[in-house]
Design an enzyme around this catalytic site. Sequence first.
Site, PDB file in Angstrom:
ATOM      1  N   ASP A 116      16.719   6.438 -21.178  1.00 60.31           N
ATOM      2  CA  ASP A 116      17.260   5.721 -20.023  1.00 60.31           C
ATOM      3  C   ASP A 116      16.253   4.664 -19.591  1.00 60.31           C
ATOM      4  O   ASP A 116      15.057   4.771 -19.892  1.00 60.31           O
ATOM      5  CB  ASP A 116      17.531   6.675 -18.849  1.00 60.31           C
TER       6      ASP A 116
ATOM      7  N   ASN B  58      26.097   7.545 -24.442  1.00 55.84           N
ATOM      8  CA  ASN B  58      26.647   7.687 -23.098  1.00 55.84           C
ATOM      9  C   ASN B  58      26.322   6.519 -22.182  1.00 55.84           C
ATOM     10  O   ASN B  58      27.070   6.241 -21.240  1.00 55.84           O
ATOM     11  CB  ASN B  58      26.113   8.990 -22.483  1.00 55.84           C
TER      12      ASN B  58
ATOM     13  N   TYR C  47      34.562  -4.279 -18.910  1.00 56.15           N
ATOM     14  CA  TYR C  47      34.454  -2.838 -19.156  1.00 56.15           C
ATOM     15  C   TYR C  47      35.542  -2.379 -20.126  1.00 56.15           C
ATOM     16  O   TYR C  47      35.265  -1.663 -21.091  1.00 56.15           O
ATOM     17  CB  TYR C  47      34.558  -2.102 -17.827  1.00 56.15           C
TER      18      TYR C  47
ATOM     19  N   LYS D  75      35.055  -0.826 -23.900  1.00 61.18           N
ATOM     20  CA  LYS D  75      35.492   0.532 -24.216  1.00 61.18           C
ATOM     21  C   LYS D  75      36.589   0.539 -25.282  1.00 61.18           C
ATOM     22  O   LYS D  75      36.682   1.493 -26.063  1.00 61.18           O
ATOM     23  CB  LYS D  75      35.948   1.249 -22.946  1.00 61.18           C
TER      24      LYS D  75
ATOM     25  N   VAL E 130      35.697  10.325 -12.755  1.00 56.29           N
ATOM     26  CA  VAL E 130      34.654  11.349 -12.738  1.00 56.29           C
ATOM     27  C   VAL E 130      33.757  11.084 -11.536  1.00 56.29           C
ATOM     28  O   VAL E 130      33.414   9.938 -11.235  1.00 56.29           O
ATOM     29  CB  VAL E 130      33.813  11.329 -14.029  1.00 56.29           C
TER      30      VAL E 130
END
Length: 250
Positions: free
Chosen positions: A37, A85, A150, A154, A183
Site C-alpha cells: 500500500d 485489490n 471507474y 473495472k 460495501v
Amino acid sequence: MGRLDGKVALITGGARGMGKAHARHFTTEGARVVIGDVLEEKGQRVAAEIGGVFVRHDVTSADDWAAAVAAATSAYGRIDVLVNNAGILRHAPVTEMDPDEFRHVLDVNLVGSWLGIRAVVPVMRDAGGGSIVNISSIEGIAGAAGLSAYSASKFGVRGLTRSAAQELGPVGIRVNSVHPGGVMTSMALAAAQTMTGVDGSGFLKALPIARFAEPVEISRLVAFLASDDASYTTGAEFLADGGLLSGPGY
C-alpha cells in the site's frame, strides 16, 4: 485447519477497507500475508496486527511491483496468491472530468492489476502454479453515471482476467475476478458524499439483500477463489452484490 494453510498471499491496497479485511481473513485461514500500500503508517499497523509483512507499494510502478515480489519471496520463499485489490474511485460526469484524472484511475485500477499479474507469474510458474484474484466491481458489469473512469477500469479488469486465465492456465495459474456491490468501506462512504442526486435509500430497496456488505463478506469469497477448493475455476466472474444485478433492467 484453514482454507489457506501454507499459502503466501500478496494483497495490494491492504492498509484499509476491503484490502485490510482480506489480509485479516486470509490470516485466520492460515495464510502468510504481505500487504502492499502507499499508506505506510496504516499498512504497517495492519501488518503488525496480523503478523505479516508490509511493503510500500505504488501499483502503477513496475519497480514497486518488483520490490513487493522480492519482499514476499525474501520473507516466505514463494507467492501462491495475488489479490489485485488496490483501487481508487472518482465521481464526475464525462464532460467535467479532467483527462489526467481519468487516466490516473485507469493507471491504478487496470494498469496496476496488469503489472501485478506480469510481476508474479514467474514466481508462481516456478512454484508450479497459483491463484490471482482481481477485484473488479458491479460497475464493471453494469456501469454507472458519473463513474466513467471507474467503470471503464473495472470493465477492463474483466477482460484482463479472461485473457490472463487463457494464457496462464497451462502453467497452473488460475485467474478470476470478484465484483462487489455496495460495501461498507471508507472509500465507498467518501464517494457517496460526492454523488449528489443519488438516492441511497432507493439503491437499498432494489437489493434482494437490502443492506450494504461488510468487507469480510467479500473476503470470504476471495479466500475461496485463492484456495485449492476452487482448483477447477478460472476466467470466471463472481458477483457479491446482494442480488442487485439479478433484478429488472440488468
